[in-house]
Write a protein that holds these residues in place. Structure first.
Motif, PDB file in Angstrom:
ATOM      1  N   SER A   1       0.803  -1.220   0.000  1.00 44.80           N
ATOM      2  CA  SER A   1       0.000   0.000   0.000  1.00 44.80           C
ATOM      3  C   SER A   1       0.835   1.269   0.000  1.00 44.80           C
ATOM      4  CB  SER A   1      -0.918   0.010   1.220  1.00 44.80           C
ATOM      5  OG  SER A   1      -0.159   0.143   2.423  1.00 44.80           O
ATOM      6  N   GLY A   2       2.099   1.163   0.436  1.00 44.50           N
ATOM      7  CA  GLY A   2       2.944   2.342   0.574  1.00 44.50           C
ATOM      8  C   GLY A   2       2.716   3.099   1.867  1.00 44.50           C
ATOM      9  N   ALA A   3       1.838   2.579   2.745  1.00 41.20           N
ATOM     10  CA  ALA A   3       1.545   3.247   4.010  1.00 41.20           C
ATOM     11  C   ALA A   3       2.751   3.173   4.949  1.00 41.20           C
ATOM     12  CB  ALA A   3       0.330   2.610   4.667  1.00 41.20           C
ATOM     13  N   VAL A   4       2.958   4.248   5.699  1.00 37.35           N
ATOM     14  CA  VAL A   4       4.091   4.341   6.618  1.00 37.35           C
ATOM     15  C   VAL A   4       3.582   4.628   8.028  1.00 37.35           C
ATOM     16  CG1 VAL A   4       6.165   5.658   7.223  1.00 37.35           C
ATOM     17  CG2 VAL A   4       5.671   5.122   4.829  1.00 37.35           C
ATOM     18  N   LYS A   5       4.144   3.902   9.012  1.00 37.88           N
ATOM     19  CA  LYS A   5       3.900   4.181  10.422  1.00 37.88           C
ATOM     20  C   LYS A   5       5.250   4.410  11.094  1.00 37.88           C
ATOM     21  CE  LYS A   5      -0.321   1.386  10.814  1.00 37.88           C
ATOM     22  NZ  LYS A   5      -0.975   0.249  11.525  1.00 37.88           N
ATOM     23  N   GLU A   6       5.285   5.259  12.102  1.00 44.05           N
ATOM     24  CA  GLU A   6       6.532   5.588  12.780  1.00 44.05           C
ATOM     25  C   GLU A   6       6.334   5.634  14.291  1.00 44.05           C
ATOM     26  OE1 GLU A   6       7.495   9.359  10.904  1.00 44.05           O
ATOM     27  OE2 GLU A   6       9.057   8.355   9.727  1.00 44.05           O
ATOM     28  N   TRP A   7       7.423   5.322  15.018  1.00 42.53           N
ATOM     29  CA  TRP A   7       7.423   5.382  16.470  1.00 42.53           C
ATOM     30  C   TRP A   7       8.692   6.116  16.915  1.00 42.53           C
ATOM     31  CZ3 TRP A   7       5.957   1.390  13.451  1.00 42.53           C
ATOM     32  CH2 TRP A   7       4.662   0.871  13.635  1.00 42.53           C
ATOM     33  N   ALA A   8       8.534   7.097  17.787  1.00 42.01           N
ATOM     34  CA  ALA A   8       9.681   7.862  18.278  1.00 42.01           C
ATOM     35  C   ALA A   8      10.555   6.976  19.163  1.00 42.01           C
ATOM     36  CB  ALA A   8       9.200   9.076  19.071  1.00 42.01           C
ATOM     37  N   LEU A   9      11.864   7.032  18.934  1.00 46.97           N
ATOM     38  CA  LEU A   9      12.805   6.258  19.743  1.00 46.97           C
ATOM     39  C   LEU A   9      12.902   6.848  21.151  1.00 46.97           C
ATOM     40  CD1 LEU A   9      15.499   5.723  17.018  1.00 46.97           C
ATOM     41  CD2 LEU A   9      14.333   3.891  18.239  1.00 46.97           C
ATOM     42  N   PRO A  10      13.357   6.024  22.127  1.00 47.89           N
ATOM     43  CA  PRO A  10      13.474   6.522  23.496  1.00 47.89           C
ATOM     44  C   PRO A  10      14.358   7.755  23.609  1.00 47.89           C
ATOM     45  CG  PRO A  10      13.627   4.134  23.477  1.00 47.89           C
ATOM     46  CD  PRO A  10      13.630   4.579  22.045  1.00 47.89           C
ATOM     47  N   GLY A  11      15.396   7.842  22.761  1.00 45.76           N
ATOM     48  CA  GLY A  11      16.303   8.982  22.808  1.00 45.76           C
ATOM     49  C   GLY A  11      15.778  10.226  22.129  1.00 45.76           C
ATOM     50  N   GLY A  12      14.623  10.140  21.521  1.00 44.73           N
ATOM     51  CA  GLY A  12      13.995  11.310  20.920  1.00 44.73           C
ATOM     52  C   GLY A  12      14.680  11.791  19.654  1.00 44.73           C
ATOM     53  N   GLY A  13      14.512  13.067  19.364  1.00 48.67           N
ATOM     54  CA  GLY A  13      14.970  13.642  18.115  1.00 48.67           C
ATOM     55  C   GLY A  13      16.464  13.690  17.930  1.00 48.67           C
ATOM     56  N   THR A  14      17.226  13.531  19.008  1.00 50.40           N
ATOM     57  CA  THR A  14      18.688  13.538  18.912  1.00 50.40           C
ATOM     58  C   THR A  14      19.288  12.137  19.002  1.00 50.40           C
ATOM     59  OG1 THR A  14      18.917  13.880  21.307  1.00 50.40           O
ATOM     60  CG2 THR A  14      18.804  15.846  19.914  1.00 50.40           C
ATOM     61  N   SER A  15      18.464  11.090  18.890  1.00 51.13           N
ATOM     62  CA  SER A  15      18.961   9.721  19.088  1.00 51.13           C
ATOM     63  C   SER A  15      19.830   9.237  17.931  1.00 51.13           C
ATOM     64  CB  SER A  15      17.799   8.757  19.293  1.00 51.13           C
ATOM     65  OG  SER A  15      16.917   8.780  18.186  1.00 51.13           O
ATOM     66  N   MET A  16      19.613   9.730  16.701  1.00 50.12           N
ATOM     67  CA  MET A  16      20.432   9.389  15.537  1.00 50.12           C
ATOM     68  C   MET A  16      20.623   7.870  15.376  1.00 50.12           C
ATOM     69  SD  MET A  16      23.257  12.455  15.970  1.00 50.12           S
ATOM     70  CE  MET A  16      24.133  12.059  14.447  1.00 50.12           C
ATOM     71  N   PRO A  17      19.539   7.129  15.129  1.00 52.16           N
ATOM     72  CA  PRO A  17      19.672   5.677  14.963  1.00 52.16           C
ATOM     73  C   PRO A  17      20.496   5.336  13.722  1.00 52.16           C
ATOM     74  CG  PRO A  17      17.496   6.420  14.280  1.00 52.16           C
ATOM     75  CD  PRO A  17      18.160   7.588  14.932  1.00 52.16           C
ATOM     76  N   TYR A  18      21.459   4.433  13.906  1.00 56.62           N
ATOM     77  CA  TYR A  18      22.372   4.073  12.809  1.00 56.62           C
ATOM     78  C   TYR A  18      22.285   2.569  12.578  1.00 56.62           C
ATOM     79  CZ  TYR A  18      26.572   4.921   9.893  1.00 56.62           C
ATOM     80  OH  TYR A  18      27.475   5.043   8.868  1.00 56.62           O
ATOM     81  N   ALA A  19      23.106   1.766  13.253  1.00 57.59           N
ATOM     82  CA  ALA A  19      23.076   0.320  13.039  1.00 57.59           C
ATOM     83  C   ALA A  19      21.684  -0.235  13.316  1.00 57.59           C
ATOM     84  CB  ALA A  19      24.103  -0.362  13.939  1.00 57.59           C
ATOM     85  N   MET A  20      21.302  -1.262  12.533  1.00 56.75           N
ATOM     86  CA  MET A  20      19.963  -1.833  12.651  1.00 56.75           C
ATOM     87  C   MET A  20      19.982  -3.285  12.205  1.00 56.75           C
ATOM     88  SD  MET A  20      16.464  -0.445  10.851  1.00 56.75           S
ATOM     89  CE  MET A  20      14.853  -1.001  11.376  1.00 56.75           C
ATOM     90  N   THR A  21      19.237  -4.140  12.909  1.00 59.58           N
ATOM     91  CA  THR A  21      19.074  -5.526  12.483  1.00 59.58           C
ATOM     92  C   THR A  21      17.748  -6.040  13.019  1.00 59.58           C
ATOM     93  OG1 THR A  21      20.209  -7.670  12.274  1.00 59.58           O
ATOM     94  CG2 THR A  21      20.230  -6.639  14.453  1.00 59.58           C
ATOM     95  N   VAL A  22      17.393  -7.268  12.635  1.00 63.21           N
ATOM     96  CA  VAL A  22      16.165  -7.902  13.096  1.00 63.21           C
ATOM     97  C   VAL A  22      16.498  -9.320  13.521  1.00 63.21           C
ATOM     98  CG1 VAL A  22      15.556  -8.642  10.747  1.00 63.21           C
ATOM     99  CG2 VAL A  22      13.754  -8.423  12.487  1.00 63.21           C
TER     100      VAL A  22
END
Length: 349
Positions: free
Chosen positions: A251-272
């Motif tokens: 569908s192209g729909a997007v959902k988002e959740w704010a990280l615990p560190g907020g707007g300055t958290s700068m998430p980089y590495a990621m895995t599942v």
């Protein structure tokens, strides 16, 4: 396009095998409710080499690169020893990824090539880019057949390398300066990648090589790394705004959740992991922090500091199901392992 004959010629390989007993930096102190177990080992060639982007081979050894140190290396967690593999001067490898045959493929970020270290003989085969403006191979992922997809960030391309023939095909992005970055493959063999220079994610049809871009709702969004859950959803960490996001590719729909560190958290590495839990590293704080997110409950399930409060960035990590370990390299000069708890449930897909 075919790589040159020179690129497919195996050449003698020089290896400096350093058998170095290494003391673990130590598991971090953690609350009783936190079941993530962290251990780090100091890389013997120093933090200035920037050890990064690990991959687990069929024997369970951890391969990684020293981007500024210009080396490829291997770590055996059982014997606590490191081996260093010398490569061409000026390669400055960005990523190494090990295929099912045990061969280690690395991205020559500054000399425009993909290199393969034969896991049995140690010889190097080189695959130079077929076009002069394809300059900076970045992140690598494999197809089921062992072929490679890879990003070229500042060249604004994604490449495909057929292992059997050495042929390299390049696809240019639709958006100028889109900066393709992290890359993964879905069950159909379709690559998905971040477009770090814009608020989009991208994918390519493997048959037609046609590029498609998906717009993220916020114009400030900048996805850097990417992951897939078993239900087919595409997940990203928004480095600019501090969110974890989910794209429905249908569908192209997007959902988002704010990280615990907020707007300055700068998430980089990621895995599942194998239970479809997402893991991201907040690099905007010191110490960097590993954060777990559960898509079932849409909640954060773990927050673990990675090392002491010193300058550090964790740029890439991988999950190894056999040992339930997330492996990462750090700018502090360590190779780290975070053992995550078994979920006691099936994936969501």
């Amino acid at each position: 396009m075919m790589s040159s004959p020179r690129s497919r010629l195996a050449v003698p390989f020089v290896m400096c095998a350093l058998t170095v007993p290494v003391l673990a930096v130590g598991a971090q102190a953690r609350p009783a409710t936190d079941t993530v177990q962290l251990t780090e080992w100091e890389v013997p060639w120093g933090a200035e080499g920037r050890p990064r982007d690990p991959s687990v081979d069929p024997q369970g050894r951890i391969w990684f690169v020293g981007q500024e140190g210009n080396y490829v290396a291997r770590f055996d967690a059982k014997t606590k020893t490191f081996e260093r593999f010398e490569i061409d001067a000026g390669t400055n490898p960005h990523t190494v990824n090990v295929d099912k045959d045990g061969d280690a493929w690395y991205a020559g970020n500054r000399n425009g090539m993909i290199g393969r270290i034969d896991g049995k003989t140690g010889k190097i085969t080189r695959y130079p880019m077929p076009e002069p403006d394809a300059k900076d191979p970045h992140t690598i992922t494999f197809t089921a057949a062992g072929d490679l997809w890879f990003t070229l960030q500042n060249s604004n391309m994604v490449g495909f390398l057929e292992k059997k023939t050495g042929t390299i095909t390049l696809a240019r992005m639709l958006t100028p300066r889109a900066r393709p970055y992290g890359i993964v493959l879905d069950r159909t063999g379709r690559p998905w990648f971040n477009l770090f220079g814009t608020n989009k994610l991208g994918t390519i049809d493997p048959k037609s090589m046609r590029v498609r871009e998906y717009m993220l709702p916020d114009e400030r969004a900048r996805g850097r790394r990417i992951a897939l859950t078993s239900d087919g959803a595409v997940w990203y960490g928004d480095y600019s705004r501090g969110f974890v996001g989910r794209l429905d590719p249908v569908s192209g729909a997007v959902k988002e959740w704010a990280l615990p560190g907020g707007g300055t958290s700068m998430p980089y590495a990621m895995t599942v992991d194998d239970a479809d839990r997402l893991w991201l590293v907040e690099t905007g704080r010191q110490p960097n922090r590993l954060v777990g997110f559960d898509p079932r409950s849409n909640s954060f399930i773990a927050q673990v500091d990675l090392g002491p409060a010193k300058p550090n960035t964790v740029r890439h990590m991988v999950f190894d199901k056999t040992t339930r370990s997330i492996w990462f390299g750090s700018d502090r000069g360590t190779i780290g392992r975070a053992v995550v708890p078994a979920p006691g449930r099936k994936p969501i897909g």
